[in-house]
Every structure is written in structure tokens, then in C-alpha cells.
Design an enzyme around this catalytic site. Sequence first.
Site, short mmCIF file in Angstrom:
data_model
loop_
_atom_site.label_atom_id
_atom_site.label_comp_id
_atom_site.label_asym_id
_atom_site.label_seq_id
_atom_site.Cartn_x
_atom_site.Cartn_y
_atom_site.Cartn_z
CD1 TRP A 129 -2.63 1.54 0.50
CD2 TRP A 129 -2.24 1.97 2.55
NE1 TRP A 129 -3.31 2.72 0.91
CE2 TRP A 129 -3.09 2.89 2.27
CE3 TRP A 129 -1.63 1.65 3.90
CZ2 TRP A 129 -3.58 3.62 3.18
CZ3 TRP A 129 -2.09 2.60 5.05
CH2 TRP A 129 -3.01 3.57 4.38
CG ASP A 210 -2.15 -2.39 7.86
OD1 ASP A 210 -3.29 -2.30 8.51
OD2 ASP A 210 -1.83 -1.52 6.71
CE LYS A 244 -10.62 0.09 2.69
NZ LYS A 244 -9.52 1.26 3.35
#
Length: 395
Positions: A129, A210, A244
Site C-alpha cells: 500500500w 496491518d 471497510k
Amino acid sequence: MSVLSSVERAPRDPILGLTEAFKADDRPGKVNLGVGVYMDADGNVPLLECVKTAKDRLAANPTPYGYLPIDGLAAYDDAVVDLVFGDTVPRERVAVVQGLGGTGSLKIAGDLLRRLQPDAKVLISDPSWENHEALFSRAGFQVERYPYYDADAHGVDVDAMVTALGEAPAGTVVVLHACCHNPTGYDLTADDWARVEQVVRDRDLVPLLDMAYQGFATDLASDGAAVRRFAASGPVFVTTSFSKTFSLYGERVGALSVVCADADETARVLSQLKIVVRTTYSNPPTNGATLVATVLADADLRSQWEGELAGMRDRIKEMRVALRSGLEQARPGIAAEHITTQNGMFSYSGLGREQMVRLREEFALYGLDSGRLAIPALNPGNLDRVVDALAKVWP
């Protein structure tokens, strides 16, 4: 001369900049395949029923919006520990602070680790990311990459990854994607995780997992298995996001959890985490954390949430299958099998910058130059258009 006169214009964020270009495009049928937001079959960000019920309950019993403690809402912090770690470690061994989404939680981790290990390096996956490098670089770390994606094999090069970690100096911070690797969608298997954990512990590295998509790959337990593996074997930093999984993007609901050796170490670590929070944003917001805590603490709402989470996960998988099937019908012999072997919201399609530029310019389909496609952006209303365009540019 003003102090501002020499300020340079910063480069545009690749994802947010793509969204700006998408909004400015007035062509009908345009599709944004770059944004990391789950959308339903109608192309909308959903309001989960469990969240709606929790909101209604809170609205029926309004309370003042006073300041939360520096480490956040206690019920939320406890719920995070239970969800993430289960019975792997006792609560008193986990220092946890409510963070501003996954990004804010990573920022807290970066600032604390920089204070604790100022000379350490940070290793992130190649690719990762894009904000991972920026966050840890801005915290003052030298950021390097370990091998991860194998383009030819359409998977993870675990051997190269383990070799690289085995050469890292003790104290190196290793950022790992717990599940639904962003941007590739390729995850480590259980055997792979065992190898990675072994080398991390043998080399005395600092693992930071993460976890922004727990429940989007297989289920909550399976997707959190890597976190619990590390928690059972030593210290680990874990960042969590509910953007999310609860569809609470604008609420910025996240957490940083640190597994410690004992209750005394937990208290000391928490005291330092509080200093980072206090000097960054003082204390976190109330609403999103209260919603999550309400859902997770109520058996019926928790069950409803897990069902809605499964529905989002299943829709993503259905779109993967439909996209692959459509491409194979449009271009017999096309190599698209990898689309259905990946996990989570994104697909590393294998397309290059040239193909992605063509998609934007010729077909009004917006995706990152890396070839990452956001699968939840697909729906029955745009699938045929996307398939037709991709088939025309697919290498």
C-alpha cells in the site's frame, strides 16, 4: 520573503488524484476501478443494517459528547482485543489505543517505534500500500522493501521473502499484511506464515501486522490467524481498521494493539502510546467507536454483522468469477485465472501503465497505473462494459 514563498507543490496522491480525474470526466458509463471502497450491487456505499440498528439505539438514548480518554472508548478497546486476539493472550497483556482509522493507527505505531528504535529500518512488501512507505518515512525511518510479488508465477515469492527477512538486522520493523494483501490480493498460506514467523523471531525483528480487511478473505477467524500466531509467540504490533468491514469510512475507526510480555510492560507501553496520541490529536472521536462497540457487544448485532460481512465478501468473490469468466469468453485463451485466486478488494491484474492509460483515455475506466483494480467497483450494471474494455487492452 514569506516563509511560505518557497513551499513546493506536493505531488498529487495517486489514488485521490485518480478520483479527481474521474469526477471531472463527463463521459457516460465511466467507472472508477481505483478507489478502495466497498460498494454494493447498485454501486453505492452501504449502510449496514447492524450499524443502522446501533445508531437508532444510541439516538433513542442520547448522551453528551464529552471528551473520550486519550486511549479511547474503553468498551471499544476491549472489543477490539477480543475480536483480534480472542483467547490467545489475556487482556492485561495488550496495550491498545483507539486510532483514527488504519492510517492513524499506523502513524501512532510509527511515532512510537521511532522513539523506541531510532536507528532501525522499516521493511515493507514489494509492492505495498503506497501509504506505508510515506507514513514510516515521515516518521523518520529509512524504508526498504522485501520481495513479495512474483509476477510470472502470479503469487508470492515466499522463498525470496524469507531470505530477505533472514538478512535483516535485529530490531528491524517488518510491516506485514495480515490478509487481503493490498495491492496484489495474494496472501501467504498457513505454511508460509509459519516460515515468516520463524525467521522474524529468530532474527529478533519487530513484526507489525496491518489488518484492514479482517473477514474479507475467508472469515474472521481465518483472516486473523496470522495475528494470533504472532501474538502467541512474542511481542507484535497490530493495526486494525473498521472502515471497510463496518462500512464506516468517514468515521475513521481503527486501533493499534501491542502485545506485551506482562501487565507491567503493558502499562508502560500504554503510557507511551498515550503521549503519542496526546501530542498528535489529544483524544479520538466518539461516534464510530461507539457504533462498533455496540455491535460487537450485542450477540444479535454481532451475528448480524458477521452475516453482512459475509455478504460483502461473497459479492466480491462473485465479481471476481464474473470478471474472469467474461474475459475468457471475450478473449479465448486469455490468462485471467489469477483474478479468482486473489483475496480481498483488489486484483493485481497484470496490466501495465500503457494499458491503464488506454483504459482511462479510450474507455473512461479509471484504475491505478500499477494495474490494481478495485473489484467491488464492479456490478451487473457495468460488468459488460468493463470486460469489453479490459479484453481490448489485455496483454
